[in-house]
Design an enzyme around this catalytic site. Sequence first.
Site, PDB file in Angstrom:
ATOM      1  N   HIS A 153      -4.316 -11.813  -4.112  1.00 42.87           N
ATOM      2  CA  HIS A 153      -3.826 -10.982  -3.103  1.00 42.87           C
ATOM      3  C   HIS A 153      -2.588 -10.320  -3.546  1.00 42.87           C
ATOM      4  O   HIS A 153      -2.557  -9.102  -3.123  1.00 42.87           O
ATOM      5  CB  HIS A 153      -3.492 -11.966  -1.969  1.00 42.87           C
ATOM      6  N   ASP A 198      -1.928 -15.812   9.870  1.00 46.46           N
ATOM      7  CA  ASP A 198      -0.605 -15.366   9.871  1.00 46.46           C
ATOM      8  C   ASP A 198      -0.571 -13.774  10.519  1.00 46.46           C
ATOM      9  O   ASP A 198      -0.817 -12.743   9.587  1.00 46.46           O
ATOM     10  CB  ASP A 198       0.108 -15.297   8.817  1.00 46.46           C
ATOM     11  N   GLU A 256      -4.185 -12.796   8.346  1.00 42.67           N
ATOM     12  CA  GLU A 256      -4.001 -13.232   7.107  1.00 42.67           C
ATOM     13  C   GLU A 256      -4.665 -14.603   6.807  1.00 42.67           C
ATOM     14  O   GLU A 256      -4.230 -15.480   7.543  1.00 42.67           O
ATOM     15  CB  GLU A 256      -2.650 -13.092   6.473  1.00 42.67           C
ATOM     16  N   ASP A 290       6.850 -18.927   4.940  1.00 43.26           N
ATOM     17  CA  ASP A 290       5.676 -18.614   4.406  1.00 43.26           C
ATOM     18  C   ASP A 290       5.573 -17.861   3.023  1.00 43.26           C
ATOM     19  O   ASP A 290       6.586 -17.282   2.617  1.00 43.26           O
ATOM     20  CB  ASP A 290       5.192 -17.130   5.063  1.00 43.26           C
TER      21      ASP A 290
HETATM   22 CA    CA Z   1       1.546 -14.219   5.199  1.00 36.22          CA
END
Ligand code: CA
Length: 425
Positions: free
Chosen positions: A143, A243, A209, A136
């Site tokens: 963000h 996520d 997410e 990831d």
């Molecule tokens: Ca993430």
Amino acid sequence: MTTRDTNSPTLRSWVQVPANSDFPIQNLPFGIFSTPRRSPRAGIAIGEYILDLNALAEMGYFDVLQLDKKVFSQPVLNDFIALGQKAWRAVRSRVSELLDEKTQALQSQPEAREQCLVPMSEATLHLPVRIGDYTDFYSSIDHATNMGKMFRDPENALLPNWKHIPVGYHGRASSIVVSGTPFRRPKGQTKAPDAEVPTFNPTRLLDFELETAFIVGKPTQLGESISTAAADEHIFGMVLFNDWSARDIQAWEYVPLGPFLAKNFCSVVSPWIVTLDALEPFRVPGYTQEPAVLPYLEYTGDKNIDIALEVAIKPENAAETVVCRSNYKYMYWTMEQQLAHHTVNGCNMNVGDMLASGTISGPHEGSFGSMMEITWRGTKPVPMADGSERKFINDGDTVIIRGFATKNGVRIGFGECASKALPAV
Ligand code: CA
């Protein structure tokens, strides 16, 4: 074989495709499906139908391609993907031809059509690949800036490495599930800032997410690196990705090695893998990267993609509320740079590896990709259509991510990435 423009906006299929469908003939995403009569197998979405690639292969429609037909009868796409970019393109091109209203080969064969076309409403969609490794990233500048403002210093929101390194961490593949799979609110250790010791309880700060992920389609050997220029032939396609995160567990555990149990209890992918070829017409320039990146991260051409993304929360027995409208084009680091960085030290890639973008936030309110940012740590609850409000995600809520690219009357969509939070047990 003649080269076919599978992206041409003028293509029409003899299969009915509703106006707002994610799956016109220009898309042709790959997935795995089953029905009570059909074992899990490879399919391509077209309108409200799935084209059964195994059935097509058995009837000889792929004989011209000289592929190993067995790849379509497998319960995951890995063996097909491992055939390489030339084979992906050949199959997509052949399917485009067979579904074209100008082509009779399948259209005029009622029995073959019956065998090959399955209403999507009658099918179960499965996780399309066996995921070996999952990584990831943290590649959205808006963000990363929001998180830095909230948790560190508003004046120095980005850490010194952020504009030099596509920051990422190794996640866990076993808990990645396909859209529609519910999960339990995770339990774990949390500690309030003013508490002396941690407690064990269900997370109070369950968050989504908004991400995308890409699937590696060409392996490398240990010691080998992938250049940004060669990266695209190593990428089979993209999916939407949620996520799921537990912010209170994360806050207590993440120093010094990063997220662990706050992130590995469930991540959700959309079932259809949209190929990079289908997305090619939607490429756009990315953010200007200043300071300049190191040479191995340099790239040429437009490598970002204009994909509109949205997140909706649907409470149990109530209408949904869209809480975020973002776009993949807001990514600072591209997939090509992520792959080049991931392999620059010789780390090898396998077919089916999944590399996620990190939360994709846009530059303005309304485009933030997590509840953490949308409600600014819970200080600004978001109103819901049913009169309630949310700081984070409640039990019974279904979070739905959607994504699509549009241009010249063509809409290339991903379908839904939906999952429901069940109470902790
Ligand atoms: Ca993430």
